[in-house]
Enzyme design. Structure first.
Site, PDB file in Angstrom:
ATOM      1  N   HIS A  98      47.288  35.907  48.324  1.00 40.13           N
ATOM      2  CA  HIS A  98      46.141  36.154  47.443  1.00 40.13           C
ATOM      3  C   HIS A  98      44.817  36.225  48.192  1.00 40.13           C
ATOM      4  O   HIS A  98      44.620  35.606  49.225  1.00 40.13           O
ATOM      5  CB  HIS A  98      46.063  35.128  46.294  1.00 40.13           C
ATOM      6  CG  HIS A  98      45.758  33.714  46.681  1.00 40.13           C
ATOM      7  ND1 HIS A  98      46.366  32.640  46.080  1.00 40.13           N
ATOM      8  CD2 HIS A  98      44.901  33.176  47.569  1.00 40.13           C
ATOM      9  CE1 HIS A  98      45.895  31.517  46.578  1.00 40.13           C
ATOM     10  NE2 HIS A  98      45.004  31.815  47.496  1.00 40.13           N
ATOM     11  N   ASP A 109      50.518  32.915  49.363  1.00 40.66           N
ATOM     12  CA  ASP A 109      51.235  33.932  48.578  1.00 40.66           C
ATOM     13  C   ASP A 109      50.535  35.287  48.655  1.00 40.66           C
ATOM     14  O   ASP A 109      50.810  36.179  47.853  1.00 40.66           O
ATOM     15  CB  ASP A 109      51.425  33.479  47.117  1.00 40.66           C
ATOM     16  CG  ASP A 109      50.101  33.273  46.375  1.00 40.66           C
ATOM     17  OD1 ASP A 109      49.038  33.597  46.949  1.00 40.66           O
ATOM     18  OD2 ASP A 109      50.133  32.799  45.228  1.00 40.66           O
ATOM     19  N   ASP A 143      35.368  32.056  44.181  1.00 40.67           N
ATOM     20  CA  ASP A 143      36.161  31.429  43.113  1.00 40.67           C
ATOM     21  C   ASP A 143      35.835  29.957  42.939  1.00 40.67           C
ATOM     22  O   ASP A 143      35.136  29.351  43.752  1.00 40.67           O
ATOM     23  CB  ASP A 143      37.658  31.631  43.388  1.00 40.67           C
ATOM     24  CG  ASP A 143      38.054  31.269  44.820  1.00 40.67           C
ATOM     25  OD1 ASP A 143      37.226  30.683  45.534  1.00 40.67           O
ATOM     26  OD2 ASP A 143      39.177  31.573  45.211  1.00 40.67           O
ATOM     27  N   GLU A 172      46.176  36.040  42.100  1.00 36.64           N
ATOM     28  CA  GLU A 172      47.566  35.684  42.356  1.00 36.64           C
ATOM     29  C   GLU A 172      48.472  36.910  42.227  1.00 36.64           C
ATOM     30  O   GLU A 172      48.065  37.925  41.649  1.00 36.64           O
ATOM     31  CB  GLU A 172      47.982  34.598  41.354  1.00 36.64           C
ATOM     32  CG  GLU A 172      47.228  33.295  41.515  1.00 36.64           C
ATOM     33  CD  GLU A 172      47.633  32.493  42.750  1.00 36.64           C
ATOM     34  OE1 GLU A 172      47.873  33.081  43.816  1.00 36.64           O
ATOM     35  OE2 GLU A 172      47.701  31.260  42.644  1.00 36.64           O
TER      36      GLU A 172
HETATM   37  C1  GLP Z   1      42.404  29.076  48.254  1.00 37.58           C
HETATM   38  C2  GLP Z   1      41.220  30.004  48.061  1.00 37.58           C
HETATM   39  C3  GLP Z   1      41.331  31.263  48.898  1.00 37.58           C
HETATM   40  C4  GLP Z   1      41.697  30.922  50.319  1.00 37.58           C
HETATM   41  C5  GLP Z   1      43.011  30.179  50.326  1.00 37.58           C
HETATM   42  C6  GLP Z   1      43.523  29.856  51.713  1.00 37.58           C
HETATM   43  O1  GLP Z   1      43.490  29.425  47.468  1.00 37.58           O
HETATM   44  N1  GLP Z   1      41.077  30.341  46.695  1.00 37.58           N
HETATM   45  O2  GLP Z   1      40.103  31.958  48.840  1.00 37.58           O
HETATM   46  O3  GLP Z   1      41.789  32.087  51.097  1.00 37.58           O
HETATM   47  O4  GLP Z   1      42.814  28.957  49.598  1.00 37.58           O
HETATM   48  O5  GLP Z   1      43.113  28.606  52.141  1.00 37.58           O
HETATM   49  P1  GLP Z   1      43.254  28.111  53.627  1.00 37.58           P
HETATM   50  O6  GLP Z   1      42.163  28.759  54.402  1.00 37.58           O
HETATM   51  O7  GLP Z   1      43.041  26.619  53.520  1.00 37.58           O
HETATM   52  O8  GLP Z   1      44.606  28.478  54.100  1.00 37.58           O
END
Ligand code: GLP
Length: 276
Positions: free
Chosen positions: A143, A141, A66, A148
């Site tokens: 995802h 959340d 993404d 989402e």
């Molecule tokens: C973002 C990314 C996700 C990732 C999430 C969690 O929203 N789009 O791909 O899994 O962050 O991030 P973190 O690893 O910092 O908790």
């Protein structure tokens, strides 16, 4: 699905990196699906360490999950205060390994025609032969990527509006550092869809910390629901590995069973137990 629990973040990261390294060694031109966020940084550090010891990325192709819409860099060119996932990947992994720039793909958040771009991205993944291993974290959340709550479990690469929780979480962990104001951060993203993700031949999800414990339990042991898009892992028909640290695993009900299965599989591999 294999659920593997390791004592801490470092061991979780090493385990995940070893799976990826094994894939690269057995298929030097493999296609990796990559993730961003704080969670995979340790995995990338391990891969960089392995690269210094000879792990070769020269034929590896990558596709990232993404990107924020309105964010992006031309890799290798100077940039200021850019908080894109393209920059993140360049800083945390690509610039440290011998991967070819043309073999790396991060969705183009600066595309003038983002909808067309989404279709192009899907086509490129297909042309590359599909993803061999897809690395994933999990959002607060629930995802995967930026799918989402409410995203269809058969969604493809598309533009997705971000929830307030994601904006708050990612502002704290990502945008704040660049001194960008909360209201200035992008509110939309390009994301691979859940079905796109589930087409990978191996799905590798990692999570660490108490903050993720409840959402991990929901994703792995709760109902399959578009409200927790990572729960789609339960529908997945290929090889799935979830690597957690103790804290992220702390709300799992069946933890003893997962430990038992891991030991049994190891004993089987070592030849000390048989199937009969
Ligand atoms: C973002 C990314 C996700 C990732 C999430 C969690 O929203 N789009 O791909 O899994 O962050 O991030 P973190 O690893 O910092 O908790």
């Amino acid at each position: 699905m294999d659920i593997i629990v390791r004592d801490n973040y470092e061991k979780m990261s090493r385990y995940a990196a070893e799976i990826i390294a094994k894939c690269i060694k057995s298929k030097p031109d493999c296609v990796l699906g990559l993730a961003t966020g704080g969670t995979p940084i340790g995995t990338y550090k391990e891969l960089i360490r392995m690269h210094k010891q000879g792990l070769d990325f020269s034929q590896v192709k990558t596709f990232n999950l993404d990107e924020y819409l309105g964010a992006g860099i031309d890799l290798g060119k100077p940039y200021d205060l850019d908080q894109s996932y393209a920059r993140f990947m360049y800083e945390e992994l690509f610039k440290h390994i011998n991967i070819k720039k043309e073999n790396t793909h991060v969705p183009d958040g600066l595309s003038k025609e983002p909808e067309k771009f989404c279709q192009w991205y899907e086509d490129e993944i297909r042309k590359a032969g599909g993803v061999d291993i897809q690395l994933l974290g999990i959002g607060g959340d629930g995802h995967w990527a930026f799918n989402e709550p409410g995203s269809s479990l058969s969604s493809r690469t598309r533009i997705e509006p971000l929830t307030k929780q994601t904006l708050d979480d990612n502002y704290e962990s990502f945008y704040k550092k660049a001194e960008i104001k909360r209201e200035q951060m992008p509110h939309f993203a390009i994301t691979m869809g859940i079905e796109t993700i589930l087409e990978a031949r191996h799905v590798l999800m990692i999570a660490n910390g108490k903050k993720k414990a409840k959402v991990i339990a929901k994703a792995l042991e709760g109902p399959i629901t578009s409200q927790i898009t990572a729960s789609a892992i339960q529908l997945y028909n290929g090889k799935a590995t979830v690597v957690l640290d103790q804290d992220a695993a702390s709300e799992l009900k069946n933890i003893e069973h997962y430990r038992h299965v891991e030991k049994l599989k190891l004993d089987y591999k070592l030849g000390s137990v048989s199937l009969h």
